[in-house]
Design a protein around this motif. Structure first.
Motif, PDB file in Angstrom:
ATOM      1  N   THR A 190       0.822  -1.208   0.000  1.00 47.04           N
ATOM      2  CA  THR A 190       0.000   0.000   0.000  1.00 47.04           C
ATOM      3  C   THR A 190       0.857   1.259   0.000  1.00 47.04           C
ATOM      4  OG1 THR A 190      -1.682  -1.218   1.247  1.00 47.04           O
ATOM      5  CG2 THR A 190      -1.923   1.165   1.135  1.00 47.04           C
ATOM      6  N   MET A 191       0.478   2.189  -0.855  1.00 46.02           N
ATOM      7  CA  MET A 191       1.172   3.475  -0.920  1.00 46.02           C
ATOM      8  C   MET A 191       0.154   4.605  -0.883  1.00 46.02           C
ATOM      9  SD  MET A 191       4.296   2.757  -3.605  1.00 46.02           S
ATOM     10  CE  MET A 191       5.175   4.255  -3.144  1.00 46.02           C
ATOM     11  N   TYR A 192       0.608   5.775  -0.435  1.00 40.86           N
ATOM     12  CA  TYR A 192      -0.276   6.912  -0.193  1.00 40.86           C
ATOM     13  C   TYR A 192       0.359   8.200  -0.706  1.00 40.86           C
ATOM     14  CZ  TYR A 192      -1.790   3.663   3.519  1.00 40.86           C
ATOM     15  OH  TYR A 192      -2.203   2.560   4.235  1.00 40.86           O
ATOM     16  N   LYS A 228       4.720  -1.922  -8.296  1.00 43.95           N
ATOM     17  CA  LYS A 228       4.539  -2.004  -6.851  1.00 43.95           C
ATOM     18  C   LYS A 228       5.408  -0.982  -6.131  1.00 43.95           C
ATOM     19  CE  LYS A 228       4.584  -5.362  -3.071  1.00 43.95           C
ATOM     20  NZ  LYS A 228       4.803  -6.784  -2.709  1.00 43.95           N
ATOM     21  N   SER A 229       6.584  -0.719  -6.672  1.00 42.16           N
ATOM     22  CA  SER A 229       7.536   0.141  -5.978  1.00 42.16           C
ATOM     23  C   SER A 229       7.346   1.627  -6.246  1.00 42.16           C
ATOM     24  CB  SER A 229       8.965  -0.249  -6.378  1.00 42.16           C
ATOM     25  OG  SER A 229       9.158  -0.069  -7.774  1.00 42.16           O
ATOM     26  N   SER A 230       6.493   1.997  -7.190  1.00 37.22           N
ATOM     27  CA  SER A 230       6.388   3.416  -7.511  1.00 37.22           C
ATOM     28  C   SER A 230       4.940   3.893  -7.568  1.00 37.22           C
ATOM     29  CB  SER A 230       7.085   3.718  -8.839  1.00 37.22           C
ATOM     30  OG  SER A 230       6.391   3.112  -9.900  1.00 37.22           O
ATOM     31  N   PHE A 231       4.773   5.165  -7.183  1.00 36.36           N
ATOM     32  CA  PHE A 231       3.437   5.765  -7.116  1.00 36.36           C
ATOM     33  C   PHE A 231       3.598   7.224  -7.497  1.00 36.36           C
ATOM     34  CE2 PHE A 231      -0.829   5.930  -6.365  1.00 36.36           C
ATOM     35  CZ  PHE A 231      -1.296   6.357  -5.133  1.00 36.36           C
ATOM     36  N   SER A 232       2.975   7.637  -8.598  1.00 39.26           N
ATOM     37  CA  SER A 232       3.115   9.000  -9.089  1.00 39.26           C
ATOM     38  C   SER A 232       1.855   9.798  -8.822  1.00 39.26           C
ATOM     39  CB  SER A 232       3.400   8.995 -10.594  1.00 39.26           C
ATOM     40  OG  SER A 232       4.589   8.312 -10.883  1.00 39.26           O
ATOM     41  N   LEU A 233       2.031  11.095  -8.620  1.00 37.07           N
ATOM     42  CA  LEU A 233       0.910  12.004  -8.414  1.00 37.07           C
ATOM     43  C   LEU A 233       1.026  13.142  -9.404  1.00 37.07           C
ATOM     44  CD1 LEU A 233      -1.520  12.785  -6.499  1.00 37.07           C
ATOM     45  CD2 LEU A 233       0.119  14.290  -5.350  1.00 37.07           C
ATOM     46  N   THR A 234      -0.078  13.482 -10.057  1.00 35.05           N
ATOM     47  CA  THR A 234      -0.097  14.600 -11.004  1.00 35.05           C
ATOM     48  C   THR A 234      -1.065  15.665 -10.526  1.00 35.05           C
ATOM     49  OG1 THR A 234       0.474  13.179 -12.875  1.00 35.05           O
ATOM     50  CG2 THR A 234      -0.557  15.289 -13.386  1.00 35.05           C
ATOM     51  N   VAL A 235      -0.559  16.882 -10.437  1.00 32.75           N
ATOM     52  CA  VAL A 235      -1.415  18.043 -10.215  1.00 32.75           C
ATOM     53  C   VAL A 235      -1.916  18.450 -11.594  1.00 32.75           C
ATOM     54  CG1 VAL A 235      -1.522  20.388  -9.326  1.00 32.75           C
ATOM     55  CG2 VAL A 235       0.023  18.722  -8.258  1.00 32.75           C
ATOM     56  N   THR A 236      -3.197  18.321 -11.826  1.00 30.62           N
ATOM     57  CA  THR A 236      -3.690  18.468 -13.208  1.00 30.62           C
ATOM     58  C   THR A 236      -3.667  19.910 -13.691  1.00 30.62           C
ATOM     59  OG1 THR A 236      -5.945  18.565 -12.363  1.00 30.62           O
ATOM     60  CG2 THR A 236      -5.128  16.411 -13.080  1.00 30.62           C
ATOM     61  N   SER A 237      -3.828  20.883 -12.783  1.00 27.14           N
ATOM     62  CA  SER A 237      -3.789  22.288 -13.160  1.00 27.14           C
ATOM     63  C   SER A 237      -3.402  23.098 -11.925  1.00 27.14           C
ATOM     64  CB  SER A 237      -5.141  22.746 -13.691  1.00 27.14           C
ATOM     65  OG  SER A 237      -5.117  24.115 -14.052  1.00 27.14           O
ATOM     66  N   ALA A 238      -2.135  23.468 -11.862  1.00 24.09           N
ATOM     67  CA  ALA A 238      -1.633  24.133 -10.659  1.00 24.09           C
ATOM     68  C   ALA A 238      -2.345  25.460 -10.427  1.00 24.09           C
ATOM     69  CB  ALA A 238      -0.128  24.361 -10.796  1.00 24.09           C
ATOM     70  N   GLN A 239      -2.639  25.733  -9.166  1.00 25.27           N
ATOM     71  CA  GLN A 239      -3.354  26.946  -8.795  1.00 25.27           C
ATOM     72  C   GLN A 239      -2.362  28.031  -8.388  1.00 25.27           C
ATOM     73  OE1 GLN A 239      -6.896  27.013  -8.982  1.00 25.27           O
ATOM     74  NE2 GLN A 239      -6.312  25.128 -10.067  1.00 25.27           N
ATOM     75  N   LYS A 240      -2.605  29.240  -8.841  1.00 27.90           N
ATOM     76  CA  LYS A 240      -1.712  30.366  -8.562  1.00 27.90           C
ATOM     77  C   LYS A 240      -1.525  30.542  -7.058  1.00 27.90           C
ATOM     78  CE  LYS A 240      -1.151  35.280  -9.684  1.00 27.90           C
ATOM     79  NZ  LYS A 240       0.164  35.164 -10.309  1.00 27.90           N
ATOM     80  N   ASN A 241      -0.290  30.794  -6.650  1.00 30.85           N
ATOM     81  CA  ASN A 241       0.087  31.033  -5.250  1.00 30.85           C
ATOM     82  C   ASN A 241      -0.076  29.804  -4.356  1.00 30.85           C
ATOM     83  OD1 ASN A 241       0.760  33.735  -5.748  1.00 30.85           O
ATOM     84  ND2 ASN A 241      -1.370  34.348  -5.481  1.00 30.85           N
ATOM     85  N   GLU A 242      -0.314  28.662  -4.961  1.00 23.84           N
ATOM     86  CA  GLU A 242      -0.418  27.431  -4.173  1.00 23.84           C
ATOM     87  C   GLU A 242       0.950  27.093  -3.582  1.00 23.84           C
ATOM     88  OE1 GLU A 242      -1.860  24.177  -6.487  1.00 23.84           O
ATOM     89  OE2 GLU A 242      -2.052  22.834  -4.781  1.00 23.84           O
ATOM     90  N   SER A 252       4.326   4.593   2.408  1.00 23.73           N
ATOM     91  CA  SER A 252       3.946   3.207   2.139  1.00 23.73           C
ATOM     92  C   SER A 252       3.689   2.543   3.481  1.00 23.73           C
ATOM     93  CB  SER A 252       5.022   2.459   1.359  1.00 23.73           C
ATOM     94  OG  SER A 252       6.187   2.285   2.137  1.00 23.73           O
ATOM     95  N   SER A 253       2.970   1.444   3.464  1.00 21.25           N
ATOM     96  CA  SER A 253       2.625   0.838   4.752  1.00 21.25           C
ATOM     97  C   SER A 253       2.660  -0.664   4.725  1.00 21.25           C
ATOM     98  CB  SER A 253       1.242   1.302   5.209  1.00 21.25           C
ATOM     99  OG  SER A 253       0.233   0.721   4.406  1.00 21.25           O
ATOM    100  N   ILE A 254       2.967  -1.197   5.892  1.00 19.60           N
ATOM    101  CA  ILE A 254       2.810  -2.613   6.194  1.00 19.60           C
ATOM    102  C   ILE A 254       1.894  -2.662   7.403  1.00 19.60           C
ATOM    103  CG2 ILE A 254       4.924  -2.622   7.579  1.00 19.60           C
ATOM    104  CD1 ILE A 254       4.237  -5.659   5.603  1.00 19.60           C
ATOM    105  N   GLY A 255       0.758  -3.330   7.270  1.00 19.03           N
ATOM    106  CA  GLY A 255      -0.232  -3.271   8.328  1.00 19.03           C
ATOM    107  C   GLY A 255      -0.712  -1.836   8.478  1.00 19.03           C
ATOM    108  N   ASP A 256      -0.756  -1.364   9.726  1.00 20.09           N
ATOM    109  CA  ASP A 256      -1.246  -0.005   9.981  1.00 20.09           C
ATOM    110  C   ASP A 256      -0.137   1.007  10.141  1.00 20.09           C
ATOM    111  OD1 ASP A 256      -3.459  -1.901  11.596  1.00 20.09           O
ATOM    112  OD2 ASP A 256      -4.241  -0.298  10.326  1.00 20.09           O
ATOM    113  N   THR A 257       1.108   0.596  10.018  1.00 22.17           N
ATOM    114  CA  THR A 257       2.216   1.520  10.218  1.00 22.17           C
ATOM    115  C   THR A 257       2.672   2.072   8.886  1.00 22.17           C
ATOM    116  OG1 THR A 257       2.925   0.300  12.171  1.00 22.17           O
ATOM    117  CG2 THR A 257       4.529   1.788  11.152  1.00 22.17           C
TER     118      THR A 257
END
Lengths: 110, 113
Positions: free
Chosen positions: A31-33, A71-85, A93-98
């Motif tokens: 699991t990745m976040y 499994k080892s990689s997870f990408s995030l895309t900001v679809t349209s960046a907001q000014k002054n953000e 990543s997690s094993i169990g709840d940690t």
């Protein structure tokens, strides 16, 4: 032990630009976040993935896309960046709840 | 719905003093509770966690936390703080049997030399 690597460490974008953040882990966790951290607001979940090619929306998914091709990689895309953000994006990543966190990508939109 | 409240945004203590950082949670089921620490320009690191059993759990660097079901609390304590403990501390709730994790807003600890 393992490590989570996030690239880039700093990201400066323009309003309306599509921006991609990358995360790699060698823990062999399923699991990745992706979280967004704003000052005074704690962490808010954007997307998570319980296995390769799986995607689950978090509370803050609007305006973002994610991709878990391996499994080892997870990408995030900001679809349209907001000014002054300005925010820090944390991958975990997690094993169990940690959960184990990367050092973050700091985003500034001009 | 689950929630975590850290009522103190900032705490300042002198080196060598004792410390308590407060955390209250709201969850009807069995909570899994964590404390994470974030040092400047770093990711979050796990300090300790509570699943069940002894309500006082020990963590790294002399930290401990006490779970109280009656008070819905999971306060973090340390007997004697060091300047290097200055960081932001997050209380986290994981709802049992789900991937749902809720973070508190964090408490920024400043330890004065």
């Amino acid at each position: 032990g393992g490590i989570i690597t996030q690239t880039p460490k700093f990201l400066i974008g323009q309003e309306g630009q599509k921006l991609t953040l990358k995360c790699q882990q060698n823990f062999n966790h399923d699991t990745m976040y992706w979280y967004r951290q704003d000052s005074g607001k704690g962490l808010r979940l954007i997307y998570y993935s319980i296995t390769e090619n799986d995607l689950q929306k978090g509370d803050l998914s609007e305006g973002y896309d994610a991709s878990r091709e391996k499994k080892s990689s997870f990408s995030l895309t900001v679809t349209s960046a907001q000014k002054n953000e300005m925010a820090v994006f944390l991958c975990a990543s997690s094993i169990g709840d940690t959960q184990y966190f990367g050092p973050g990508t700091r985003l500034l939109v001009l | 719905a689950q929630s975590v409240t850290q009522p103190d945004a900032r705490v300042t203590v002198s080196e060598g003093a004792s410390l308590q950082l407060r955390c209250k949670y709201s969850y009807s089921g069995t909570p899994y509770l964590f404390w994470y620490v974030q040092y400047p320009r770093q990711g979050l690191q796990l300090l300790l966690k509570y699943y069940s059993g002894d309500p006082v759990v020990q963590g790294v660097n002399g930290f401990e936390a006490e779970f109280s079901k009656s008070n819905s609390s999971f306060h973090l304590r340390k007997a004697s703080v060091h300047w290097s403990d200055s960081a932001v501390y997050f209380c986290v709730l994981s709802a049992s049997n789900t991937n749902k994790v809720v973070f508190g807003t964090g408490t920024r600890l400043q330890v004065l030399p």
